[in-house]
Design a protein around this motif. Sequence first.
Motif, PDB file in Angstrom:
ATOM      1  N   PHE A  18      27.110  32.118  44.554  1.00 27.73           N
ATOM      2  CA  PHE A  18      27.565  30.783  44.162  1.00 27.73           C
ATOM      3  C   PHE A  18      29.054  30.815  43.821  1.00 27.73           C
ATOM      4  N   THR A  19      29.476  31.885  43.134  1.00 33.76           N
ATOM      5  CA  THR A  19      30.897  32.026  42.803  1.00 33.76           C
ATOM      6  C   THR A  19      31.739  32.107  44.069  1.00 33.76           C
ATOM      7  N   GLY A  20      31.268  32.895  45.045  1.00 32.20           N
ATOM      8  CA  GLY A  20      31.981  32.967  46.317  1.00 32.20           C
ATOM      9  C   GLY A  20      32.014  31.623  47.013  1.00 32.20           C
ATOM     10  N   GLY A  21      30.916  30.877  46.924  1.00 27.67           N
ATOM     11  CA  GLY A  21      30.869  29.545  47.511  1.00 27.67           C
ATOM     12  C   GLY A  21      31.879  28.606  46.875  1.00 27.67           C
ATOM     13  N   MET A  22      32.067  28.734  45.551  1.00 27.88           N
ATOM     14  CA  MET A  22      33.070  27.924  44.860  1.00 27.88           C
ATOM     15  C   MET A  22      34.464  28.225  45.401  1.00 27.88           C
ATOM     16  N   ALA A  23      34.732  29.502  45.675  1.00 29.87           N
ATOM     17  CA  ALA A  23      36.051  29.887  46.178  1.00 29.87           C
ATOM     18  C   ALA A  23      36.292  29.345  47.586  1.00 29.87           C
ATOM     19  N   THR A  24      35.245  29.325  48.415  1.00 28.14           N
ATOM     20  CA  THR A  24      35.419  28.890  49.805  1.00 28.14           C
ATOM     21  C   THR A  24      35.517  27.379  49.939  1.00 28.14           C
ATOM     22  N   ARG A  25      35.332  26.656  48.861  1.00 30.18           N
ATOM     23  CA  ARG A  25      35.487  25.196  48.946  1.00 30.18           C
ATOM     24  C   ARG A  25      36.923  24.817  49.284  1.00 30.18           C
ATOM     25  N   ARG A  26      37.876  25.637  48.824  1.00 28.58           N
ATOM     26  CA  ARG A  26      39.283  25.304  49.058  1.00 28.58           C
ATOM     27  C   ARG A  26      40.070  26.456  49.658  1.00 28.58           C
ATOM     28  N   SER A  27      39.368  27.482  50.116  1.00 30.37           N
ATOM     29  CA  SER A  27      40.045  28.639  50.690  1.00 30.37           C
ATOM     30  C   SER A  27      39.283  29.121  51.912  1.00 30.37           C
ATOM     31  N   PRO A  28      39.964  29.802  52.857  1.00 28.26           N
ATOM     32  CA  PRO A  28      39.296  30.312  54.055  1.00 28.26           C
ATOM     33  C   PRO A  28      38.187  31.303  53.698  1.00 28.26           C
ATOM     34  N   VAL A  29      37.066  31.187  54.391  1.00 26.44           N
ATOM     35  CA  VAL A  29      35.906  32.016  54.106  1.00 26.44           C
ATOM     36  C   VAL A  29      36.226  33.500  54.227  1.00 26.44           C
ATOM     37  N   PHE A  30      36.936  33.882  55.310  1.00 23.88           N
ATOM     38  CA  PHE A  30      37.169  35.298  55.557  1.00 23.88           C
ATOM     39  C   PHE A  30      38.188  35.887  54.589  1.00 23.88           C
ATOM     40  N   ALA A  31      39.099  35.072  54.080  1.00 25.31           N
ATOM     41  CA  ALA A  31      40.020  35.554  53.056  1.00 25.31           C
ATOM     42  C   ALA A  31      39.257  35.835  51.760  1.00 25.31           C
ATOM     43  N   VAL A  32      38.344  34.935  51.421  1.00 24.52           N
ATOM     44  CA  VAL A  32      37.506  35.148  50.241  1.00 24.52           C
ATOM     45  C   VAL A  32      36.646  36.397  50.424  1.00 24.52           C
ATOM     46  N   ALA A  33      36.096  36.571  51.628  1.00 30.59           N
ATOM     47  CA  ALA A  33      35.278  37.752  51.911  1.00 30.59           C
ATOM     48  C   ALA A  33      36.093  39.030  51.777  1.00 30.59           C
ATOM     49  N   PHE A  34      37.347  38.993  52.223  1.00 26.34           N
ATOM     50  CA  PHE A  34      38.210  40.176  52.137  1.00 26.34           C
ATOM     51  C   PHE A  34      38.433  40.576  50.686  1.00 26.34           C
ATOM     52  N   TRP A  35      38.816  39.623  49.855  1.00 29.22           N
ATOM     53  CA  TRP A  35      39.114  39.956  48.457  1.00 29.22           C
ATOM     54  C   TRP A  35      37.859  40.294  47.666  1.00 29.22           C
ATOM     55  N   SER A  36      36.756  39.639  47.969  1.00 27.27           N
ATOM     56  CA  SER A  36      35.517  39.961  47.255  1.00 27.27           C
ATOM     57  C   SER A  36      35.032  41.359  47.620  1.00 27.27           C
ATOM     58  N   ASN A  37      35.189  41.744  48.899  1.00 31.89           N
ATOM     59  CA  ASN A  37      34.808  43.092  49.308  1.00 31.89           C
ATOM     60  C   ASN A  37      35.761  44.141  48.748  1.00 31.89           C
ATOM     61  N   THR A  38      37.019  43.769  48.547  1.00 36.07           N
ATOM     62  CA  THR A  38      37.960  44.677  47.904  1.00 36.07           C
ATOM     63  C   THR A  38      37.509  44.989  46.482  1.00 36.07           C
ATOM     64  N   THR A  39      37.161  43.946  45.743  1.00 40.24           N
ATOM     65  CA  THR A  39      36.632  44.144  44.395  1.00 40.24           C
ATOM     66  C   THR A  39      35.345  44.957  44.430  1.00 40.24           C
ATOM     67  N   GLY A  40      34.475  44.623  45.400  1.00 36.65           N
ATOM     68  CA  GLY A  40      33.212  45.337  45.516  1.00 36.65           C
ATOM     69  C   GLY A  40      33.406  46.814  45.775  1.00 36.65           C
ATOM     70  N   LEU A  41      34.410  47.172  46.587  1.00 40.95           N
ATOM     71  CA  LEU A  41      34.681  48.577  46.885  1.00 40.95           C
ATOM     72  C   LEU A  41      35.155  49.308  45.625  1.00 40.95           C
ATOM     73  N   VAL A  42      36.019  48.667  44.852  1.00 43.91           N
ATOM     74  CA  VAL A  42      36.492  49.281  43.605  1.00 43.91           C
ATOM     75  C   VAL A  42      35.331  49.488  42.639  1.00 43.91           C
ATOM     76  N   LEU A  43      34.491  48.451  42.491  1.00 36.15           N
ATOM     77  CA  LEU A  43      33.351  48.556  41.577  1.00 36.15           C
ATOM     78  C   LEU A  43      32.343  49.597  42.049  1.00 36.15           C
ATOM     79  N   SER A  44      32.066  49.619  43.352  1.00 40.16           N
ATOM     80  CA  SER A  44      31.088  50.571  43.866  1.00 40.16           C
ATOM     81  C   SER A  44      31.567  52.007  43.667  1.00 40.16           C
ATOM     82  N   THR A  45      32.865  52.238  43.813  1.00 41.38           N
ATOM     83  CA  THR A  45      33.413  53.571  43.575  1.00 41.38           C
ATOM     84  C   THR A  45      33.259  53.971  42.118  1.00 41.38           C
ATOM     85  N   ALA A  46      33.572  53.029  41.220  1.00 38.10           N
ATOM     86  CA  ALA A  46      33.423  53.314  39.790  1.00 38.10           C
ATOM     87  C   ALA A  46      31.962  53.573  39.429  1.00 38.10           C
TER      88      ALA A  46
END
Length: 283
Positions: A18-46
């Motif tokens: 839902f949070t990602g959906g909120m971001a894509t309301r006013r931003s490109p879907v793939f840009a949101v996917a890129f940054w969310s996966n960046t965060t996910g990679l950092v968290l998964s490593t930790a």
Amino acid sequence: MAIFLAGLTSVLYGVFDFTGGMATRRSPVFAVAFWSNTTGLVLSTAIAVGHHMVVGASFTLPDLAWGGLSGLAGVIGVMFYFQGLAKGKMAVVSPVSAVTLSLVPFLFGTLIGERYGPLAWMGVILVAPAMWMTVATRRRHNRPGRANRGSGKAAYGLAAGLGFSLVYIGMAQISPEAGMWPLIPFKVAGLAAAGVLVKVRRVPLELPRKQLFLAFTAGGTVLANLTYLLAVQIGPLGLVAVASSLFPAVVAIMAFLVYRESIPPHRVVGLVLSLVALSLIAL
């Protein structure tokens, strides 16, 4: 405990999707996917490093491969899902993908020899109509002669649901001894795919501060990956996957709480059936 973790997986997926959906309301879907996966990679490593230091782990190449393949399957599922939505067939794509996700891993579990009790079967039987009613929307302004062609777009929902199902099935193949290390290739695959799509489509990565924050927050879906991985390591794949697929109900509740979106009667019935199904599976 396995079903509790699976239910928590649904909650986490629902909240962060839902949070990602909120971001894509006013931003490109793939840009949101890129940054969310960046965060996910950092968290998964930790998470992987922390879990290894506390519990220990001994992963193999197949474990990492299953993590990467699961991440790739998730990307494929998302691509089909958004392609279907781009065709303007949300009323078909969303429910078909949700029902497919809830049933395919369960059927796979039965094929590999899992056996369930009567209450579990009753819960699983309720999941399909529950998911359909929870995410279905009315199609409006259909032109004469186009209804059948619109229904044909269900193939996008089926393909998306199969992609998401492969995520659940693939992660179930990871050995418990691998710890959380397979989450890293899972997120690497997602980030790489998002990066390629951003490059090919020339999508700008600059986002407004609020949307960027929401995109980073959406990377918390790795927590759902974590709880699912823990659940499927101690419980049967079929039931864990079904209980983990109820996140559309959480998204509907979030939409009501945040945007005060009205909940039509059929969606209320779907939410109630989802809770009943989860309860029966847990019992």
